[in-house]
Design a protein around this motif. Structure first.
Motif, mmCIF file in Angstrom:
data_model
loop_
_atom_site.group_PDB
_atom_site.id
_atom_site.type_symbol
_atom_site.label_atom_id
_atom_site.label_comp_id
_atom_site.label_asym_id
_atom_site.label_seq_id
_atom_site.Cartn_x
_atom_site.Cartn_y
_atom_site.Cartn_z
ATOM 1 N N ALA A 66 -7.475 -3.921 5.390
ATOM 2 C CA ALA A 66 -7.402 -2.607 6.099
ATOM 3 C C ALA A 66 -6.275 -1.721 5.439
ATOM 4 O O ALA A 66 -6.570 -0.469 5.245
ATOM 5 C CB ALA A 66 -7.260 -2.831 7.506
ATOM 6 N N GLY A 67 -5.335 -2.135 5.094
ATOM 7 C CA GLY A 67 -4.321 -1.306 4.447
ATOM 8 C C GLY A 67 -4.513 -0.818 2.889
ATOM 9 O O GLY A 67 -4.277 0.339 2.651
ATOM 10 N N ALA A 68 -5.189 -1.594 2.138
ATOM 11 C CA ALA A 68 -5.809 -1.160 1.072
ATOM 12 C C ALA A 68 -6.821 -0.136 1.109
ATOM 13 O O ALA A 68 -6.917 0.901 0.487
ATOM 14 C CB ALA A 68 -6.352 -2.261 0.129
ATOM 15 N N LEU A 69 -7.901 -0.416 2.182
ATOM 16 C CA LEU A 69 -9.029 0.539 2.241
ATOM 17 C C LEU A 69 -8.283 1.945 2.774
ATOM 18 O O LEU A 69 -8.468 3.128 2.440
ATOM 19 C CB LEU A 69 -9.863 0.155 3.693
ATOM 20 C CG LEU A 69 -10.733 -0.889 3.160
ATOM 21 C CD1 LEU A 69 -11.514 -1.435 4.326
ATOM 22 C CD2 LEU A 69 -11.866 -0.138 1.858
ATOM 23 N N TRP A 109 0.753 -1.223 0.174
ATOM 24 C CA TRP A 109 -0.027 0.138 -0.007
ATOM 25 C C TRP A 109 0.707 1.287 -0.013
ATOM 26 O O TRP A 109 0.476 2.049 -0.645
ATOM 27 C CB TRP A 109 -0.929 0.107 1.380
ATOM 28 C CG TRP A 109 -1.466 -1.447 1.260
ATOM 29 C CD1 TRP A 109 -1.317 -2.086 2.612
ATOM 30 C CD2 TRP A 109 -2.070 -2.253 0.314
ATOM 31 N NE1 TRP A 109 -1.738 -3.235 2.422
ATOM 32 C CE2 TRP A 109 -2.410 -3.383 1.038
ATOM 33 C CE3 TRP A 109 -2.580 -2.253 -0.744
ATOM 34 C CZ2 TRP A 109 -3.039 -4.545 0.676
ATOM 35 C CZ3 TRP A 109 -3.154 -3.313 -1.484
ATOM 36 C CH2 TRP A 109 -3.531 -4.349 -0.921
ATOM 37 N N GLU A 110 1.913 1.279 0.772
ATOM 38 C CA GLU A 110 2.718 2.386 0.575
ATOM 39 C C GLU A 110 3.487 2.270 -0.675
ATOM 40 O O GLU A 110 4.078 3.453 -1.108
ATOM 41 C CB GLU A 110 3.921 2.292 1.722
ATOM 42 C CG GLU A 110 3.309 2.543 3.274
ATOM 43 C CD GLU A 110 2.722 3.851 3.423
ATOM 44 O OE1 GLU A 110 3.257 4.783 2.866
ATOM 45 O OE2 GLU A 110 1.774 3.908 3.865
ATOM 46 N N ARG A 111 3.875 1.135 -1.222
ATOM 47 C CA ARG A 111 4.278 1.166 -2.460
ATOM 48 C C ARG A 111 3.316 2.026 -3.473
ATOM 49 O O ARG A 111 3.873 2.721 -4.393
ATOM 50 C CB ARG A 111 4.681 -0.276 -3.097
ATOM 51 C CG ARG A 111 5.659 -0.233 -4.160
ATOM 52 C CD ARG A 111 5.881 -1.613 -4.421
ATOM 53 N NE ARG A 111 6.923 -2.022 -5.609
ATOM 54 C CZ ARG A 111 8.172 -2.393 -5.078
ATOM 55 N NH1 ARG A 111 8.365 -2.839 -3.868
ATOM 56 N NH2 ARG A 111 8.813 -2.781 -6.083
ATOM 57 N N ALA A 137 -15.728 3.894 -1.243
ATOM 58 C CA ALA A 137 -16.470 2.444 -1.017
ATOM 59 C C ALA A 137 -15.473 1.561 -0.263
ATOM 60 O O ALA A 137 -14.114 1.691 -0.181
ATOM 61 C CB ALA A 137 -16.525 1.907 -2.538
ATOM 62 N N THR A 138 -16.130 0.686 0.563
ATOM 63 C CA THR A 138 -15.590 -0.373 1.169
ATOM 64 C C THR A 138 -15.561 -1.762 0.802
ATOM 65 O O THR A 138 -14.782 -2.612 1.117
ATOM 66 C CB THR A 138 -16.203 -0.393 2.651
ATOM 67 O OG1 THR A 138 -17.367 -0.614 2.629
ATOM 68 C CG2 THR A 138 -15.858 1.053 3.501
ATOM 69 N N SER A 139 -16.410 -1.959 -0.222
ATOM 70 C CA SER A 139 -16.156 -3.255 -0.956
ATOM 71 C C SER A 139 -15.550 -3.158 -2.193
ATOM 72 O O SER A 139 -15.453 -2.004 -2.807
ATOM 73 C CB SER A 139 -17.708 -3.769 -1.393
ATOM 74 O OG SER A 139 -18.250 -2.827 -2.453
ATOM 75 N N PHE A 140 -14.751 -4.161 -2.609
ATOM 76 C CA PHE A 140 -13.926 -4.345 -3.963
ATOM 77 C C PHE A 140 -14.537 -3.904 -4.926
ATOM 78 O O PHE A 140 -14.309 -2.971 -5.567
ATOM 79 C CB PHE A 140 -13.423 -5.568 -3.876
ATOM 80 C CG PHE A 140 -12.323 -5.552 -5.146
ATOM 81 C CD1 PHE A 140 -11.038 -5.383 -4.884
ATOM 82 C CD2 PHE A 140 -12.620 -5.947 -6.603
ATOM 83 C CE1 PHE A 140 -10.203 -5.346 -6.014
ATOM 84 C CE2 PHE A 140 -11.875 -5.935 -7.405
ATOM 85 C CZ PHE A 140 -10.445 -5.817 -7.287
ATOM 86 N N VAL A 174 -4.214 0.706 -9.061
ATOM 87 C CA VAL A 174 -3.039 -0.021 -8.542
ATOM 88 C C VAL A 174 -3.451 -0.577 -7.148
ATOM 89 O O VAL A 174 -3.180 -2.044 -7.069
ATOM 90 C CB VAL A 174 -1.886 0.646 -8.349
ATOM 91 C CG1 VAL A 174 -0.702 -0.051 -7.631
ATOM 92 C CG2 VAL A 174 -1.323 1.104 -9.794
ATOM 93 N N VAL A 175 -3.810 -0.082 -6.104
ATOM 94 C CA VAL A 175 -4.211 -0.496 -4.946
ATOM 95 C C VAL A 175 -5.338 -1.808 -5.084
ATOM 96 O O VAL A 175 -5.066 -2.836 -4.461
ATOM 97 C CB VAL A 175 -4.887 0.393 -4.155
ATOM 98 C CG1 VAL A 175 -5.371 -0.053 -2.673
ATOM 99 C CG2 VAL A 175 -3.800 1.389 -3.706
ATOM 100 N N LEU A 176 -6.178 -1.350 -5.925
ATOM 101 C CA LEU A 176 -7.485 -2.565 -6.051
ATOM 102 C C LEU A 176 -6.730 -3.861 -6.574
ATOM 103 O O LEU A 176 -7.368 -4.946 -6.329
ATOM 104 C CB LEU A 176 -8.404 -1.945 -7.077
ATOM 105 C CG LEU A 176 -9.350 -0.960 -6.324
ATOM 106 C CD1 LEU A 176 -10.215 -0.151 -7.589
ATOM 107 C CD2 LEU A 176 -10.198 -1.786 -5.381
#
Length: 437
Positions: free
Chosen positions: A395-398, A325-327, A409-412, A378-380
């Motif tokens: 959690a890190g992606a959110l 996620w930081e990347r 949104a909280t769902s993929f 990218v995160v997704l």
């Protein structure tokens, strides 16, 4: 992979063709250009795309000097399908309209924006994919950096209207000159194709578009692997062969173990798809709600993982964070702080609603509007690559998505919809998502 047999494609499984649907139907009746080394005229462009080309010429108007055909339709690797007796291209139609001056470019862009070539009209004109027209002056085109599109343009492009000698006067862009930034943009744009494949609309055509997008992403992961070594073979099969020879990228995290080797069935199917040999459905639950020509969930995830491996292995800097996620956030915030704020304040959406100035300024630290949208995709896909089955947002992606500010949104599934809609409406012309609304 280094010892891959050239006969493996011939042994790939096929299943019966769904009634009313054929891939690459009657391609010999409407030949595409096949010479990939010498620029020339586009007399071989399928007559089925005549209405789309005329639409582009109308947008260009009197300021048009030449209309250049690029991409898979120029190289002879476009994918066609016949759905219920109607023959359509699943590959984008990529055109450069070389204009007399900047004023003519501006006027042409305004005409194109006011007369959008939406899916219903496009399909009737033989195109089940976007009509991409770049309005540029000759000097502007000649100043473009080396990128996959410009390398392919001078290698396999066709002049389909106007000055037939124009291509020969362009610089000979070379694959080794394609920068890390351009390689990254190639992959990030393919991320949206993969996310959009989840929501291509119903019916046989929507399913075909979904499958085509997934296989296109797999091929461009191989392309990116070659570009990282300064290579861009002309044909898709050659790009895959070089990716096999290079082998799996070094330095991948443990959660991407096997991602590269598991791409082999995808590459086999993608090459068959390009050749018109695939006739059946991928096994498993369909990604879209259409028939069996949609990419299966397992195939979609395999494409997400090979995409993530290619993205991870070619960072923009020597010391990229190991946390995914930081990347992703580091990549989205590339560029100076002044540039991020300047681009954020000046940003205007192409076709969708422009976010308010306060929202743009609020998230400027995380990146320019365009790169925040790219970073969200990218995160997704990094989240999807880590998910053992159905994609989920840890959690890190959110947290990363909230910092980027493109979707709350909280769902993929919903985050993917909103991110693709932002990309298509704010950065492009709205052709890609209107069919799924």
């Amino acid at each position: 992979m280094r010892g891959h047999s050239p006969n493996a494609l011939a042994s790939a499984p096929r299943s019966p063709l769904r009634p009313g649907v054929r891939v690459n139907a009657a391609v010999r009746a409407h030949p595409e250009p096949v010479d990939r080394s010498t620029p020339g005229t586009g007399s071989g462009l399928s007559a089925a795309l005549g209405a789309a080309v005329e639409r582009a010429r109308t947008w260009a108007g009197d300021g048009l000097c030449a209309l250049l055909l690029s991409g898979s339709h120029a190289s002879g690797e476009a994918v066609w399908a016949e759905v219920d007796g109607r023959r359509v291209s699943l590959s984008d139609l990529d055109l450069y309209a070389v204009m007399r001056d900047e004023a003519a470019c501006t006027a042409a862009r305004a005409r194109a924006a006011a007369d959008r070539f939406l899916p219903g009209t496009a399909a009737a004109a033989g195109l089940a994919a976007p009509l991409e027209v770049a309005f540029v002056t000759f000097d502007g085109l000649a100043r473009m950096p080396a990128r996959p599109g410009t390398v392919d343009l001078v290698r396999s492009g066709r002049v389909i209207a106007g000055d037939t000698g124009l291509l020969a006067r362009l610089p000979r862009w070379e694959p080794a000159a394609v920068s890390a930034e351009e390689r990254r943009l190639l992959l990030e744009n393919r991320a949206f194709d993969l996310l959009a494949a989840l929501h291509t609309g119903g019916g046989a055509l929507g399913a075909l578009r979904s499958r085509h997008a997934v296989l296109k992403v797999a091929l461009d992961a191989a392309t990116a692997r070659g570009l990282a070594h300064g290579e861009l073979p002309a044909a898709a099969a050659e790009r895959v062969a070089r990716a096999r020879e290079h082998g799996a990228p070094d330095g991948l995290p443990s959660w991407l173990a096997g991602a590269w080797s598991n791409a082999e069935p995808l590459w086999q199917e993608a090459l068959l798809w390009r050749a018109g040999e695939v006739r059946g459905a991928a096994p498993g639950a369909a990604v879209s709600d259409a028939d069996g020509h949609a990419a299966s969930a397992s195939t979609w995830r395999a494409a997400a993982r090979v995409w993530a491996a290619a993205w991870w292995a070619d960072p923009l800097e020597r010391t990229a964070p190991s946390d995914p996620w930081e990347r992703a956030l580091r990549a989205a915030s590339r560029g100076s702080l002044a540039r991020r704020f300047r681009r954020s304040l000046a940003f205007r959406a192409r076709t969708g609603a422009t976010p308010g100035v306060w929202q743009r300024a609020r998230f400027a630290l995380a990146g320019t509007p365009a790169l925040r949208i790219h970073g969200s995709a990218v995160v997704l896909l990094l989240a999807a690559a880590q998910s053992p089955r159905e994609p989920r947002l840890p959690a890190g992606a959110l947290h990363a998505l909230h910092r980027l500010g493109v979707t709350r949104a909280t769902s993929f599934d919903e985050a993917a919809r909103e991110t693709v809609a932002a990309w298509d409406g704010q950065l492009h012309d709205g052709q890609r998502t209107v069919a799924a609304r």
